[in-house]
Design an enzyme around this catalytic site. Structure first.
Site, mmCIF file in Angstrom:
data_model
loop_
_atom_site.group_PDB
_atom_site.id
_atom_site.type_symbol
_atom_site.label_atom_id
_atom_site.label_comp_id
_atom_site.label_asym_id
_atom_site.label_seq_id
_atom_site.Cartn_x
_atom_site.Cartn_y
_atom_site.Cartn_z
ATOM 1 N N TYR A 291 0.862 -1.186 0.000
ATOM 2 C CA TYR A 291 0.000 0.000 0.000
ATOM 3 C C TYR A 291 0.897 1.234 0.000
ATOM 4 O O TYR A 291 1.811 1.330 0.817
ATOM 5 C CB TYR A 291 -0.896 0.029 1.240
ATOM 6 C CG TYR A 291 -1.900 -1.103 1.296
ATOM 7 C CD1 TYR A 291 -3.060 -1.055 0.538
ATOM 8 C CD2 TYR A 291 -1.683 -2.212 2.104
ATOM 9 C CE1 TYR A 291 -3.989 -2.088 0.582
ATOM 10 C CE2 TYR A 291 -2.609 -3.252 2.157
ATOM 11 C CZ TYR A 291 -3.755 -3.180 1.390
ATOM 12 O OH TYR A 291 -4.668 -4.204 1.446
ATOM 13 N N GLU A 292 0.603 2.185 -0.902
ATOM 14 C CA GLU A 292 1.538 3.290 -1.113
ATOM 15 C C GLU A 292 1.798 4.125 0.135
ATOM 16 O O GLU A 292 2.846 4.745 0.273
ATOM 17 C CB GLU A 292 1.044 4.204 -2.249
ATOM 18 C CG GLU A 292 -0.245 4.963 -1.915
ATOM 19 C CD GLU A 292 -0.781 5.757 -3.117
ATOM 20 O OE1 GLU A 292 -0.664 5.284 -4.253
ATOM 21 O OE2 GLU A 292 -1.327 6.843 -2.888
ATOM 22 N N ILE A 293 0.870 4.149 1.074
ATOM 23 C CA ILE A 293 1.029 4.975 2.270
ATOM 24 C C ILE A 293 2.232 4.527 3.110
ATOM 25 O O ILE A 293 2.711 5.257 3.961
ATOM 26 C CB ILE A 293 -0.282 4.963 3.097
ATOM 27 C CG1 ILE A 293 -0.302 6.084 4.134
ATOM 28 C CG2 ILE A 293 -0.530 3.605 3.733
ATOM 29 C CD1 ILE A 293 -1.648 6.338 4.780
#
Lengths: 253, 302
Positions: free
Chosen positions: A51-53
């Site tokens: 997940y990019e976060i």
């Protein structure tokens, strides 16, 4: 296949089967997450989910409302930064599959998630986040979207994420890294892109969907041969896992 | 050792009245520096230049209050609660000088700033309309160049060192060692700024820091000020401290669709309160905050 299934379940299963064991995937919330978790629970236990976060391989026990929802981060293997995911992992070339969605997709697979044009100007909706980066660097791109004439269009209002740009070898000429393929999974069919011209082509029609249904709901001219393939149906096991283990609250299926 | 601890009003008071360059650390509905942002609005700062990777309620509040002149970001949302409609409307009406990037490209500008290098090359943005618009606006952060090493075309992104950065974290000590629990999307941004302001749930001893050195995401030399503001990110989530307040966010996502409704919200919650404690009281006080406390295993309200 003995049980009835929903269109969302079919879309999740179709995407899941395109993931291979050992793939590294960047996903967002919703069907991409469901498809990845299904693949991990079946044929691809070695899937790595990013997940990019800044979260890699969590084991969430509750679905969240977005990637900024801590529900998604539970029991994870690694926390890192935005640069850690999209810079180090994605830009380095370690992502096999990137999932994308959007407001509009055009006949070359370019995606708009930024704005829609109106009579008086434009209406800003969201923006890229990591989408443009994923479209640039992931080797295989899976777009999951609702099949709608206004969403599958000749030209997107704004190119947020590059597909095959203007077809032929325009993507390469622009300096954008080459991808292995782009596929679009809708509620009616699976689209791919023609080898040479890089324009939209049908790959398979979902069970029970007629060529006419696709033609009427697509804002781009697309040729559908009489012998078009049928999208494979979900197995009982896949449906069981989706309903009982992966999304028991039916938030996305 | 000089303590870096400040009061919130004093810290915000250090930001110029007009035209400051400010990076914000929120991401959609997580760790938004809401208390700091509300205080910026109360103090009437104007013409801000804001930089952010993925915006959340923090920047929507600021733009809605008319405090922002220019925004460089990669988009944002309130996740499934809704959109950043104060920002969207300001863009649509041409009231905001908007510079859109991809998430990676603006993060790389922060990374270059944090390392003190002048620029950083990437293939991200090539072929996109974000790049086309940045060039059309003569944005000075972008050059299309051929790399002298591989002969390939790249976007050279100018490094970014904003005058101020504001993040909200779980803990820091008086020296400014910052402990962040959960994902660290804002770390490069925090390290890029000339002055980093960190609001924290709790100021802890350096002894606690030394017992958890692997959790220190930002060592003290980057930090200009540490401000203790419990529930300083409310109504957004702080992992292992409290969850987002879904009712408050759902209501905000309705309010921010309409300029008049938003103005009422601002009058009641920001101008109608003198500080963050009063803001929290207005939102429902202790009963409400007890209702979103994080479960120690899950890190959210389980």
């Amino acid at each position: 296949m003995t049980v009835e299934y929903t269109t969302n379940e079919l879309m999740a299963v179709t995407a899941s089967r395109l993931l291979r064991d050992g793939d590294n995937v960047v996903v967002g919330l919703g069907l991409p997450q469901i498809a990845s978790l299904l693949a991990k629970a079946t044929h691809a236990p070695g899937l790595n989910i990013v997940y990019e976060i800044g979260v890699i391989n969590p084991d969430a026990v509750e679905m969240g409302v977005g990637i900024a929802d801590p529900r998604l981060w539970h029991n994870t293997e690694h926390f890192t930064s935005f640069v850690g995911t999209l810079g180090h992992v994605l830009q380095k070339g370690l992502i096999d599959v990137g999932f994308l969605g959007g407001l509009q997709v055009d006949k070359y697979g370019n995606i708009n998630s930024t704005l829609v044009k109106t009579e008086s100007g434009s209406r800003h909706i969201n923006g890229s986040g990591g989408a443009a980066d994923i479209a640039c660097f992931a080797r295989r791109i899976l777009v999951i979207m609702k099949h709608d004439k206004r969403k599958l269009v000749e030209n997107v209002d704004f190119i947020t994420s590059v597909g095959h740009l203007r077809g032929l070898d325009t993507r390469r000429k622009e300096g954008v890294p080459q991808c292995e393929y782009i596929k679009i999974i809708t509620n009616l069919c699976v689209f791919g892109f023609d080898e040479d011209e890089k324009v939209l082509k049908i790959e398979s029609l979902h069970p029970g969907v007629a060529a006419r249904d696709v033609l009427e709901n697509t804002g781009v001219k697309v040729h559908i041969p009489d012998n078009a393939a049928k999208t494979g149906e979900p197995t009982d096991e896949e449906i069981y896992l989706l309903r009982n283990r992966i999304d028991p609250l039916k938030m996305y299926i | 050792m000089k303590s870096k601890v400040m009061e919130l009003s004093q810290a915000v008071g250090e930001i110029p009245e007009s035209n400051a360059h400010l990076a914000l650390g929120g991401f959609a509905i997580a760790r938004n520096p809401i208390a700091f942002v509300n205080e910026i609005i109360r103090q009437g700062k104007k013409e801000l230049n804001v930089y952010q990777t993925v915006a959340g309620m923090d920047t929507d509040l600021l733009v809605g209050a008319g405090a922002v002149k220019k925004l460089a970001y990669s988009g944002g949302s309130l996740d499934r609660f809704g959109r950043l409609e104060r920002i969207n409307e300001a863009i649509d009406q041409g009231r905001l000088d908007i510079r859109e990037y991809s998430g990676l490209s603006i993060s790389l500008r922060f990374l270059a700033g944090s390392m003190g290098i002048p620029f950083i090359p990437t293939k991200s943005l090539l072929g996109t309309d974000m790049l086309r618009d940045l060039i059309r606006k003569n944005d000075d952060s972008i050059k299309i160049e051929t790399s002298p090493f591989d002969g390939e075309k790249y976007v050279y992104l100018k490094s970014l060192q904003p005058d101020f950065a504001v993040i909200h974290a779980q803990y820091a000590d008086e020296k400014g060692n910052v402990i962040i629990e959960g994902p660290l999307w804002d770390v490069e941004m925090a390290k890029s700024a000339k002055k980093l302001y960190v609001t924290v749930e709790k100021i802890v001893s350096t002894e606690f820091v030394k017992r958890n050195p692997e959790k220190v995401a930002i060592p003290s030399m980057y930090t200009h000020a540490v401000i203790e503001v419990p529930y300083g990110a409310f109504p957004t989530a702080v992992y292992k401290a409290y969850d987002y307040d879904k009712d408050f966010l759902a209501n905000y996502a309705k309010t921010n669709k309409n300029a008049g409704e938003y103005k009422k919200f601002l009058e009641e919650y920001v101008f109608g309160t003198r500080n963050h404690n009063e803001f929290l009281e207005k939102a429902g006080g202790l009963a409400r905050l007890n209702g979103i406390k994080a479960d120690p295993v899950f890190g959210y309200k389980a």
